[in-house]
Design a protein around this motif. Structure first.
Motif, PDB file in Angstrom:
ATOM      1  N   LEU A  19      39.297  -9.869  47.690  1.00  0.00           N
ATOM      2  CA  LEU A  19      38.345  -9.893  48.796  1.00  0.00           C
ATOM      3  C   LEU A  19      38.272 -11.309  49.344  1.00  0.00           C
ATOM      4  O   LEU A  19      37.999 -12.258  48.595  1.00  0.00           O
ATOM      5  N   ILE A  20      38.539 -11.473  50.640  1.00  0.00           N
ATOM      6  CA  ILE A  20      38.451 -12.781  51.276  1.00  0.00           C
ATOM      7  C   ILE A  20      37.359 -12.748  52.341  1.00  0.00           C
ATOM      8  O   ILE A  20      37.187 -11.748  53.045  1.00  0.00           O
ATOM      9  N   LEU A  21      36.630 -13.843  52.456  1.00  0.00           N
ATOM     10  CA  LEU A  21      35.531 -13.960  53.403  1.00  0.00           C
ATOM     11  C   LEU A  21      35.171 -15.426  53.566  1.00  0.00           C
ATOM     12  O   LEU A  21      35.615 -16.263  52.779  1.00  0.00           O
ATOM     13  N   HIS A  22      34.369 -15.728  54.593  1.00  0.00           N
ATOM     14  CA  HIS A  22      33.960 -17.118  54.756  1.00  0.00           C
ATOM     15  C   HIS A  22      33.020 -17.523  53.641  1.00  0.00           C
ATOM     16  O   HIS A  22      33.163 -18.590  53.044  1.00  0.00           O
ATOM     17  N   GLY A  23      32.028 -16.682  53.374  1.00  0.00           N
ATOM     18  CA  GLY A  23      31.117 -16.954  52.265  1.00  0.00           C
ATOM     19  C   GLY A  23      29.658 -17.063  52.647  1.00  0.00           C
ATOM     20  O   GLY A  23      28.784 -17.005  51.776  1.00  0.00           O
ATOM     21  N   ASP A  24      29.357 -17.227  53.942  1.00  0.00           N
ATOM     22  CA  ASP A  24      27.956 -17.398  54.330  1.00  0.00           C
ATOM     23  C   ASP A  24      27.130 -16.141  54.094  1.00  0.00           C
ATOM     24  O   ASP A  24      25.926 -16.221  53.855  1.00  0.00           O
ATOM     25  N   THR A  25      27.757 -14.969  54.128  1.00  0.00           N
ATOM     26  CA  THR A  25      27.020 -13.731  53.884  1.00  0.00           C
ATOM     27  C   THR A  25      26.570 -13.599  52.437  1.00  0.00           C
ATOM     28  O   THR A  25      25.719 -12.758  52.122  1.00  0.00           O
ATOM     29  N   LEU A  26      27.129 -14.425  51.554  1.00  0.00           N
ATOM     30  CA  LEU A  26      26.752 -14.388  50.147  1.00  0.00           C
ATOM     31  C   LEU A  26      25.523 -15.241  49.849  1.00  0.00           C
ATOM     32  O   LEU A  26      24.943 -15.125  48.765  1.00  0.00           O
ATOM     33  N   CYS A  27      25.111 -16.081  50.804  1.00  0.00           N
ATOM     34  CA  CYS A  27      24.012 -17.023  50.575  1.00  0.00           C
ATOM     35  C   CYS A  27      22.695 -16.408  51.039  1.00  0.00           C
ATOM     36  O   CYS A  27      22.029 -16.901  51.963  1.00  0.00           O
ATOM     37  N   THR A  28      22.293 -15.337  50.382  1.00  0.00           N
ATOM     38  CA  THR A  28      21.140 -14.569  50.846  1.00  0.00           C
ATOM     39  C   THR A  28      19.803 -15.240  50.547  1.00  0.00           C
ATOM     40  O   THR A  28      18.778 -14.857  51.124  1.00  0.00           O
ATOM     41  N   LEU A  29      19.769 -16.226  49.649  1.00  0.00           N
ATOM     42  CA  LEU A  29      18.511 -16.937  49.391  1.00  0.00           C
ATOM     43  C   LEU A  29      18.120 -17.831  50.561  1.00  0.00           C
ATOM     44  O   LEU A  29      16.951 -18.188  50.709  1.00  0.00           O
ATOM     45  N   ASP A  30      19.088 -18.192  51.398  1.00  0.00           N
ATOM     46  CA  ASP A  30      18.811 -18.993  52.599  1.00  0.00           C
ATOM     47  C   ASP A  30      18.365 -18.033  53.709  1.00  0.00           C
ATOM     48  O   ASP A  30      19.111 -17.700  54.618  1.00  0.00           O
ATOM     49  N   GLU A  31      17.127 -17.607  53.618  1.00  0.00           N
ATOM     50  CA  GLU A  31      16.627 -16.576  54.511  1.00  0.00           C
ATOM     51  C   GLU A  31      16.588 -17.047  55.967  1.00  0.00           C
ATOM     52  O   GLU A  31      16.833 -16.267  56.890  1.00  0.00           O
ATOM     53  N   GLY A  32      16.284 -18.332  56.166  1.00  0.00           N
ATOM     54  CA  GLY A  32      16.258 -18.864  57.519  1.00  0.00           C
ATOM     55  C   GLY A  32      17.618 -18.788  58.176  1.00  0.00           C
ATOM     56  O   GLY A  32      17.744 -18.391  59.346  1.00  0.00           O
ATOM     57  N   TYR A  33      18.650 -19.151  57.438  1.00  0.00           N
ATOM     58  CA  TYR A  33      20.002 -19.076  57.994  1.00  0.00           C
ATOM     59  C   TYR A  33      20.396 -17.635  58.264  1.00  0.00           C
ATOM     60  O   TYR A  33      21.027 -17.343  59.290  1.00  0.00           O
ATOM     61  N   GLN A  34      20.049 -16.714  57.366  1.00  0.00           N
ATOM     62  CA  GLN A  34      20.430 -15.314  57.556  1.00  0.00           C
ATOM     63  C   GLN A  34      19.761 -14.722  58.799  1.00  0.00           C
ATOM     64  O   GLN A  34      20.374 -13.911  59.510  1.00  0.00           O
ATOM     65  N   ARG A  35      18.522 -15.146  59.085  1.00  0.00           N
ATOM     66  CA  ARG A  35      17.869 -14.691  60.326  1.00  0.00           C
ATOM     67  C   ARG A  35      18.598 -15.253  61.541  1.00  0.00           C
ATOM     68  O   ARG A  35      18.829 -14.542  62.527  1.00  0.00           O
ATOM     69  N   TYR A  36      18.962 -16.527  61.463  1.00  0.00           N
ATOM     70  CA  TYR A  36      19.723 -17.152  62.554  1.00  0.00           C
ATOM     71  C   TYR A  36      21.060 -16.450  62.740  1.00  0.00           C
ATOM     72  O   TYR A  36      21.465 -16.156  63.886  1.00  0.00           O
ATOM     73  N   ARG A  37      21.735 -16.164  61.643  1.00  0.00           N
ATOM     74  CA  ARG A  37      23.050 -15.522  61.718  1.00  0.00           C
ATOM     75  C   ARG A  37      22.956 -14.166  62.406  1.00  0.00           C
ATOM     76  O   ARG A  37      23.816 -13.810  63.222  1.00  0.00           O
ATOM     77  N   LYS A  38      21.932 -13.418  62.080  1.00  0.00           N
ATOM     78  CA  LYS A  38      21.764 -12.092  62.682  1.00  0.00           C
ATOM     79  C   LYS A  38      21.591 -12.203  64.195  1.00  0.00           C
ATOM     80  O   LYS A  38      22.132 -11.393  64.956  1.00  0.00           O
ATOM     81  N   LYS A  39      20.867 -13.211  64.626  1.00  0.00           N
ATOM     82  CA  LYS A  39      20.634 -13.385  66.062  1.00  0.00           C
ATOM     83  C   LYS A  39      21.914 -13.760  66.794  1.00  0.00           C
ATOM     84  O   LYS A  39      22.259 -13.162  67.808  1.00  0.00           O
ATOM     85  N   VAL A  40      22.627 -14.770  66.293  1.00  0.00           N
ATOM     86  CA  VAL A  40      23.791 -15.270  67.031  1.00  0.00           C
ATOM     87  C   VAL A  40      24.974 -14.314  66.971  1.00  0.00           C
ATOM     88  O   VAL A  40      25.910 -14.433  67.770  1.00  0.00           O
ATOM     89  N   HIS A  41      24.945 -13.367  66.044  1.00  0.00           N
ATOM     90  CA  HIS A  41      26.006 -12.365  65.992  1.00  0.00           C
ATOM     91  C   HIS A  41      25.663 -11.123  66.807  1.00  0.00           C
ATOM     92  O   HIS A  41      26.462 -10.185  66.861  1.00  0.00           O
ATOM     93  N   ASN A  42      24.501 -11.131  67.423  1.00  0.00           N
ATOM     94  CA  ASN A  42      24.119 -10.029  68.297  1.00  0.00           C
ATOM     95  C   ASN A  42      25.017 -10.028  69.535  1.00  0.00           C
ATOM     96  O   ASN A  42      25.135 -11.033  70.225  1.00  0.00           O
ATOM     97  N   ARG A  43      25.661  -8.909  69.807  1.00  0.00           N
ATOM     98  CA  ARG A  43      26.628  -8.839  70.901  1.00  0.00           C
ATOM     99  C   ARG A  43      25.988  -9.126  72.262  1.00  0.00           C
ATOM    100  O   ARG A  43      26.616  -9.748  73.128  1.00  0.00           O
ATOM    101  N   PHE A  44      24.767  -8.679  72.467  1.00  0.00           N
ATOM    102  CA  PHE A  44      24.104  -8.910  73.752  1.00  0.00           C
ATOM    103  C   PHE A  44      23.805 -10.393  73.944  1.00  0.00           C
ATOM    104  O   PHE A  44      24.018 -10.942  75.031  1.00  0.00           O
TER     105      PHE A  44
END
Length: 251
Positions: A111-136
């Motif tokens: 399994l290969i990946l960048h790795g940021d999706t594994l850092c779930t304790l960084d809740e602030g970053y995960q919220r940011y990631r969800k926003k910027v990956h929004n297609r709209f």
């Protein structure tokens, strides 16, 4: 038979030492290998495939020369260059992969990946990631003139650096349970990722079976390459060109 993996180069015009090391790697070491995988954060910032700066053209030409020579190149988006798109792929010959991809690495499903999706304790970053990956939101962003996107990108990069300085190392590292969850989901016993800038080979157990998580290094102080052959994988470093090796590393 050799396959190479790199990530977290954070290429920018402000770091000619990193760029020179990368270009030498592409022109020499990467020639004739089975495949090259770039697992995200190739660039310090990417605000759209229409940014045709001389620096970006130089990097794209290095990829095109390598793919034209017959070496397949694959790319997984990172948190700094998730806006790399189809035009980049067409101009370079690089194949864009899903953010979680399973490859056959000399008989070992990996399994290969960048790795940021594994850092779930960084809740602030995960919220940011969800926003910027929004297609709209991305659609709206690409409607802005290039110069405005560049300004936004620089502000976001500065804000990210300041935010990371306030976070603990534990929060910015992977969550062990998330690693096990991903490896179980994809039914693999080997994982390769970047993002955390903590190169190492971790021997772990997945459902009671021996497994490995290999973390790629960044290129801030030297080049970092994972060299894989049918005999196994090894993390190695590459020195910057001597004439540029004394350049300071950014904070």
């Amino acid at each position: 038979m050799t396959t190479l993996f790199i990530s977290d180069l954070h290429l920018s015009a402000e770091r000619p030492d990193i760029t020179a090391c990368f270009l030498r790697f592409m022109a020499q070491e990467a020639r004739g290998i089975d495949a090259l995988y770039v697992l995200g954060d190739l660039f310090e910032m990417w605000i759209g495939d229409d940014d045709e700066s001389p620096f970006h053209q130089q990097v794209k030409q290095a990829f095109r020369a390598l793919t034209d020579s017959g070496v397949p190149c694959y790319f997984i988006h990172g948190n700094r260059d998730f806006l790399i798109g189809r035009r980049f792929s067409e101009e370079t010959g690089v194949t864009l992969l899903p953010e979680h991809s399973v490859i056959d690495l000399y008989g070992t499903p990996t399994l290969i990946l960048h790795g940021d999706t594994l850092c779930t304790l960084d809740e602030g970053y995960q919220r940011y990631r969800k926003k910027v990956h929004n297609r709209f939101i991305q659609w709206l962003f690409f409607r802005l003139p290039l110069r405005y996107r560049q300004q936004i990108g620089h502000k976001m990069r500065s804000g990210s650096s300041q935010s990371n300085q306030m976070k603990s190392q534990a929060i910015m590292d992977v969550t062990p349970t998330e690693v096990l969850k991903a490896m179980n989901q994809y039914q693999v016993r080997q994982m390769i990722h970047g993002h955390t800038h903590r190169p190492d080979v971790h021997d772990i157990l997945v459902q009671g079976q021996p497994a490995q998580r290999i973390v790629l290094g960044d290129w801030y102080d030297h080049g970092s390459v994972l060299v894989c052959t049918p005999e196994g994988c090894e993390l190695e470093t590459r020195d910057f060109p001597a004439e540029l090796a004394t350049l300071s590393t950014p904070a």
